[in-house]
Design a protein around this motif. Sequence first.
Motif: not given
Length: 182
Positions: A98-110, A112-117
Motif C-alpha cells: 500500500l502506498v499513498k499519493v499525496k494530494k496536489a493543489t488544483p490549478l483552477k476549477n475546470y 471556469e478554465f474551459a469556458q474562458a478557453y
Amino acid sequence: MKKLKYVLLMVIPLFFLLLTGCSKLSLSTTKKEYSADGLVAIIKGKATNYQKLTYTVAGETKKVAVDGGHFAISVPVSDKNQRVRIKAVNGDKTETSLVKVKKATPLKNYLEFAQAYNYTMLSTGQADDQLQLISKNGISTHKKNDGTKWYLNVQNNQLMGVATQFPYKDLKSKNWSKEFCD
C-alpha cells in the motif's frame, strides 16, 4: 572419492535452497508516499515470481507492466490523498503493498478554465477548437487545430495539470523554435 560424495551431499542441498529463494514471490516499492510529478505521480517498484500483478486506485483495478522485474505506475494526481494498492499473485500466494499519493493543489476549477478557453477561441474565430465543458476524472487529450495536443488532468471538476505535445516537424523548425524561445 569419499570427499567428493561429502562435497556433493553438502552442495546439492545448498543449490536447492538457492533455487527456492529465487522462486519466492516478492513485491516492493521505492517509497511509501509519492508526490505529483507533472500530471501524475510515478510509483516505482520491483516484483518477482508473480503470475498476476495489478494495482487499484479509487476502486479501479488495472494490470501492471513489468520489465526485468521493475515496474512504474502512473497515477493521475488529485486534489485528495489517494491510496494505491499493488497486488502480486502467484497461485494461492499473495503479496500486497500500500502506498499513498499525496494530494496536489488544483490549478483552477475546470469549468471556469474551459469556458474562458472556449470564449477566447470563439473571439479569435476558432469556434471548432473547443474544450468539453464537462470532463470525467482522469487524463484526457484535446487536439488543437494546429496539430498540438493538450493533456488535461481533471479530478473532481478541478484542473490539476496541463501538458502540451507539439508536432515533431514544429520542433525541428528554426522559426518555431525562435518564436517559442523569445
